[in-house]
Design an enzyme around this catalytic site. Structure first.
Site, PDB file in Angstrom:
ATOM      1  N   GLY A 175      14.606  13.841  14.233  1.00 40.01           N
ATOM      2  CA  GLY A 175      13.871  12.582  14.356  1.00 40.01           C
ATOM      3  C   GLY A 175      13.639  12.239  15.807  1.00 40.01           C
ATOM      4  O   GLY A 175      13.822  13.084  16.692  1.00 40.01           O
ATOM      5  N   ASN A 176      13.207  11.029  16.064  1.00 40.72           N
ATOM      6  CA  ASN A 176      13.018  10.579  17.451  1.00 40.72           C
ATOM      7  C   ASN A 176      13.263   9.078  17.548  1.00 40.72           C
ATOM      8  O   ASN A 176      13.537   8.428  16.540  1.00 40.72           O
ATOM      9  CB  ASN A 176      11.614  10.967  17.949  1.00 40.72           C
ATOM     10  CG  ASN A 176      10.518  10.287  17.153  1.00 40.72           C
ATOM     11  OD1 ASN A 176      10.372   9.075  17.175  1.00 40.72           O
ATOM     12  ND2 ASN A 176       9.757  11.084  16.399  1.00 40.72           N
ATOM     13  N   ARG A 177      13.173   8.528  18.739  1.00 44.25           N
ATOM     14  CA  ARG A 177      13.601   7.152  18.993  1.00 44.25           C
ATOM     15  C   ARG A 177      12.554   6.078  18.719  1.00 44.25           C
ATOM     16  O   ARG A 177      12.756   4.919  19.061  1.00 44.25           O
ATOM     17  CB  ARG A 177      14.047   7.012  20.452  1.00 44.25           C
ATOM     18  CG  ARG A 177      15.251   7.829  20.791  1.00 44.25           C
ATOM     19  CD  ARG A 177      15.693   7.552  22.226  1.00 44.25           C
ATOM     20  NE  ARG A 177      16.639   8.552  22.681  1.00 44.25           N
ATOM     21  CZ  ARG A 177      17.908   8.586  22.302  1.00 44.25           C
ATOM     22  NH1 ARG A 177      18.390   7.671  21.482  1.00 44.25           N
ATOM     23  NH2 ARG A 177      18.691   9.548  22.744  1.00 44.25           N
TER      24      ARG A 177
END
Ligand code: C5P
Length: 225
Positions: free
Chosen positions: A29-31
């Site tokens: 995933g990412n932020r």
């Protein structure tokens, strides 16, 4: 509000991250928080547009008067986007994962002492913005992409507009210390067919309103007094 310049227009907005499963409990995933995309969806609806918000996993409530479609992966997001066409306006604010795990499994991977950690095999995800921009007769009249850059923000964004085939690119500086990703404020450079606009630091809500007013002008709304 009394000013509903986008009444009768259809818009879609992608927002948030995507999660690419590794196994049933793990993902890449990412932020991205989704805040900027949700704010844009809300602002489009405020100006009268009929809005579909296609969101990856976030902890946000959908703005009122927006149809929310929740997805997990990039491939699900692409399907949801393509089946939401036709629209007049598309704003791709999602931080779509660049890759998915081709050797994802349906049972939890066990860690076993003495055996090496698993290897992930990655393949590129579809580029939703590029596909929308090349959708022929189904192409939205206005396609807006985002660019999260850490260096040479303007030059990279200008190149990205060409490469993706979209009409506008809103570029953010997400270098360390700017606190844009996940934060409440944003500073942007807008690249259009007419040139470059540098916008000052403002809240994501204000940035959304400014972008959406500009969209309304493009669709023939009279300038605000
Ligand atoms: O290529 P890059 O990720 O830097 O481009 C960012 C822009 O492209 C954003 O508007 C993002 O929503 C969109 N994008 C997309 N699908 C991808 C990758 C990026 O729609 N697979």
């Amino acid at each position: 509000p009394h000013w509903l310049p986008l009444l009768g227009r259809h818009a879609l907005v992608t927002a948030g991250p995507t999660h690419e499963p590794i196994d049933p409990v793990r993902y890449l995933g990412n932020r991205s928080s989704g805040l900027q995309g949700y704010a844009i969806a809300g602002a489009l609806a405020q100006l009268g547009a009929n809005v579909t918000l296609i969101s990856g996993p976030t902890s946000l409530l959908a703005p009122s008067d927006v149809s929310l479609i929740r997805v997990e992966t990039a491939r699900e997001m692409e399907q949801a986007v393509m089946s939401s066409l036709p629209v007049d306006i598309a704003v791709c604010a999602a931080a779509v994962a660049d890759w998915h795990v081709v050797n994802a499994v349906t049972s939890k991977i066990k860690k076993q002492a003495g055996t090496p950690p698993p290897s992930l095999s990655l393949e590129p995800n579809p580029d939703i913005l590029a596909r929308l921009s090349a959708a022929g007769p189904r192409r939205p009249a206005l396609v807006v992409g985002f660019a999260a850059e850490t260096d040479d923000v303007e030059a990279n964004a200008v190149a990205k507009r060409k490469r993706k085939g979209c009409d506008w690119i809103l570029a953010n500086d997400v270098s360390e210390g700017t606190n844009v990703m996940g934060g409440t404020h944003n500073t942007a450079i807008l690249i259009t067919e007419d040139g470059v606009e540098r916008w000052p630091l403002m809240t994501k809500a204000d940035l959304a309103l400014r972008l959406v007013r500009k969209i309304a002008l493009r669709f023939g709304a009279p300038a605000l007094a």
